[in-house]
Design an enzyme around this catalytic site. Structure first.
Site, PDB file in Angstrom:
ATOM      1  N   SER A   3       0.766  -1.287   0.151  1.00  0.00           N
ATOM      2  CA  SER A   3       0.149   0.066   0.004  1.00  0.00           C
ATOM      3  C   SER A   3       0.872   1.056  -0.112  1.00  0.00           C
ATOM      4  CB  SER A   3      -0.849  -0.123   1.167  1.00  0.00           C
ATOM      5  OG  SER A   3      -1.648   1.082   1.249  1.00  0.00           O
TER       6      SER A   3
ATOM      7  N   ASP B 251      -1.779   6.478  -3.642  1.00  0.00           N
ATOM      8  CA  ASP B 251      -0.675   5.821  -3.054  1.00  0.00           C
ATOM      9  C   ASP B 251      -0.239   4.472  -3.684  1.00  0.00           C
ATOM     10  OD1 ASP B 251      -2.949   4.221  -2.437  1.00  0.00           O
ATOM     11  OD2 ASP B 251      -2.439   3.247  -0.765  1.00  0.00           O
TER      12      ASP B 251
ATOM     13  N   ASP C 279      -0.862   1.402  -4.025  1.00  0.00           N
ATOM     14  CA  ASP C 279      -1.816   0.253  -4.701  1.00  0.00           C
ATOM     15  C   ASP C 279      -3.098   1.038  -4.993  1.00  0.00           C
ATOM     16  OD1 ASP C 279      -2.727   0.717  -1.911  1.00  0.00           O
ATOM     17  OD2 ASP C 279      -3.516  -1.468  -1.806  1.00  0.00           O
TER      18      ASP C 279
ATOM     19  N   ASP D 163      -5.659   2.532  -3.708  1.00  0.00           N
ATOM     20  CA  ASP D 163      -7.041   2.747  -3.139  1.00  0.00           C
ATOM     21  C   ASP D 163      -7.265   4.123  -2.501  1.00  0.00           C
ATOM     22  OD1 ASP D 163      -4.991   2.357  -1.113  1.00  0.00           O
ATOM     23  OD2 ASP D 163      -6.378   0.659  -0.158  1.00  0.00           O
TER      24      ASP D 163
HETATM   25 MG    MG Z   1      -3.531   1.626  -0.115  1.00  0.00          MG
END
Ligand code: MG
Length: 454
Positions: free
Chosen positions: A100, A242, A244, A246
């Site tokens: 992440s 960020d 990843d 999300d």
């Molecule tokens: Mg993330």
């Protein structure tokens, strides 16, 4: 036997804690767990851009196939694209190799349910037990799982585009700077925005896995140079993601960093315009979320901090939107987890419709002054925070203990929470007036020090 899972998955530095051997074991356990539920499980896998990702992903695939699970490989995609794919293709589970927002040397594993949401606590426990007891299932050569590649990226992109007003956006042609943080979003968000008719300028969008300019966490500190770029050029706003993808955080046209709960409130309003229903957020999020919910006459449910908790509560209550103060917003009809690209698409539509500047659009929301600070503390931080609750009650304050200690005042609140991973206690406060927010922080600090002395 200790718990290995954090708030969402397992993370660590490569290769000390996070290495192919560990991932292989963990995924043998996950494969064994899935096989105990379904004869021939099919699992999605995706990863972010980290250099260790390919090695770890292949260890995960090997373990799953060996357990008799088939694997659908989505390649490098945002976490929400894997979650979307699990649900869309009716799979039995999912795996994301990602750390992440953590620094480049980290990596990790997020395990998903068949519907794409993070693996439930009770199922994590089963996987842990299999791992620690070493009770792995191995199938015969005839029953090994199969590996296929699948392009979920384009379906994910098209699905988001279909959910907003492309005609409206392309008539306005917003000028947007995207800072992809060299993460998995490099492959999705710039394309989504261009397809919607925006003029897109990208920075940190080469997904080499080295993160040479900024760390994957899109916080104010890491986005300093992005802010400088925004100030020196003519864009309507900037969005940063960020590792990843999300989460999405925003910078207005003046180069001011926007707190995540304000853009969450904009996305909340856009969602509620489409469909009224319960809003779920955490105890750490601004009251602006309640203000927007009131416009539509819907309720706000507050949970402990953590996107898995928020997602679980959304499912339980049939809620329509949820989110956190860090810029993570969840649209359960689309993906059962935070989705930075969907958040951005809705905010772009709100911007295009408003005819206003991004700062004016945000200024329409009720104002709260916020302070987020932390203090260093070794030892049993949770016990201290619990004692603060007792002391505050004795002193006649209105106290809530859903997560940490939250003290309510007439026009705001202060929240004191012990970090589970670092020797710090976080203190968040907000109110309508700066002087009050300062006062609430001071009250919290005074309570903390009296507890320590006493
Ligand atoms: Mg993330």
């Amino acid at each position: 036997m200790g718990r290995i899972f954090g708030t969402f998955g397992v993370r660590g530095v490569f290769p000390d804690k996070m290495n192919p051997e560990f991932v292989h074991k963990l995924l043998r356990a996950f494969g064994t767990y899935l096989k105990s539920k379904v004869q021939r499980p099919v699992v999605a896998i995706g990863r972010d851009t980290r250099l260790s990702g390919e090695s770890l992903k292949n260890a995960a695939i090997s373990a799953l196939l060996e357990s008799g699970a088939s694997v659908v490989d989505f390649g490098i995609v945002p976490t929400p694209a894997v979650q979307f794919g699990c649900r869309k293709l009716n799979l039995n589970g999912g795996v994301v190799i990602t750390a992440s927002h953590n620094p480049p040397e980290f990596n990790g594993v997020k395990l998903l349910e068949g519907n794409g949401m993070g693996l439930k606590r009770e199922n994590e426990k089963i996987v842990e037990d299999i791992l620690f007891e070493g009770k792995f299932e191995t199938v015969s050569w005839k029953d090994l799982g199969k590996l296929t590649q699948y392009n979920i990226r384009d379906e994910y992109i098209n699905e988001i585009i279909s959910k907003v007003d492309k005609n409206l956006i392309s008539s306005v042609k917003p000028k947007i700077l995207v800072d992809m943080g060299n993460g998995a979003g490099s492959f999705t968000l710039p394309y989504i925005l261009e397809e919607l008719g925006c003029r897109v300028l990208s920075v940190n969008a080469h997904p080499s896995g080295k993160f040479s300019w900024r760390s994957p966490e899109p916080n104010e500190e890491n986005l300093k140079s992005t802010v400088e770029i925004v100030k020196s050029i003519d864009v309507d706003f900037a969005v940063a993601q960020d590792g990843d993808a999300d989460r999405a955080v925003f910078i207005n046209e003046k180069g001011e960093f926007i707190q995540g709960d304000r853009t969450f409130a904009l996305a909340e309003r856009e969602t509620l315009k489409r469909k009224k229903g319960t809003v779920v957020t955490t105890v750490a999020t601004s009251l602006v979320i309640d203000d927007v919910a009131k416009e539509f006459g819907v309720e706000v449910v507050r949970t402990k901090v953590g996107d898995l908790v928020v997602t679980g509560e959304l499912l339980k209550r049939g809620g329509v939107v949820g989110g956190e103060e860090n810029g993570g917003v969840i649209f359960p009809d689309f993906v059962l987890g935070r989705d930075g690209a969907m958040t951005t698409a809705l905010i772009v539509e709100a911007f295009a419709r408003s005819g206003k500047s991004f700062s004016e659009l945000l200024n329409e929301l009720p104002y709260y002054h916020q302070i987020k600070t932390k203090i260093h503390m070794e030892g049993d931080r949770k016990a201290v925070v619990e004692k603060v609750a007792e002391l505050a009650k004795e002193k006649g304050y209105k106290v809530e203990t859903t997560d940490g200690t939250k003290i309510w005042f007439e026009d705001g609140w202060v929240l004191i929470r012990a970090s589970g991973t670092e020797p710090i206690v976080r203190i968040f406060a907000e109110s309508k007036k700066e002087e009050n927010t300062n006062r609430y922080i001071e009250i919290a600090k005074e309570l903390m020090s009296s507890v320590k002395i006493g």
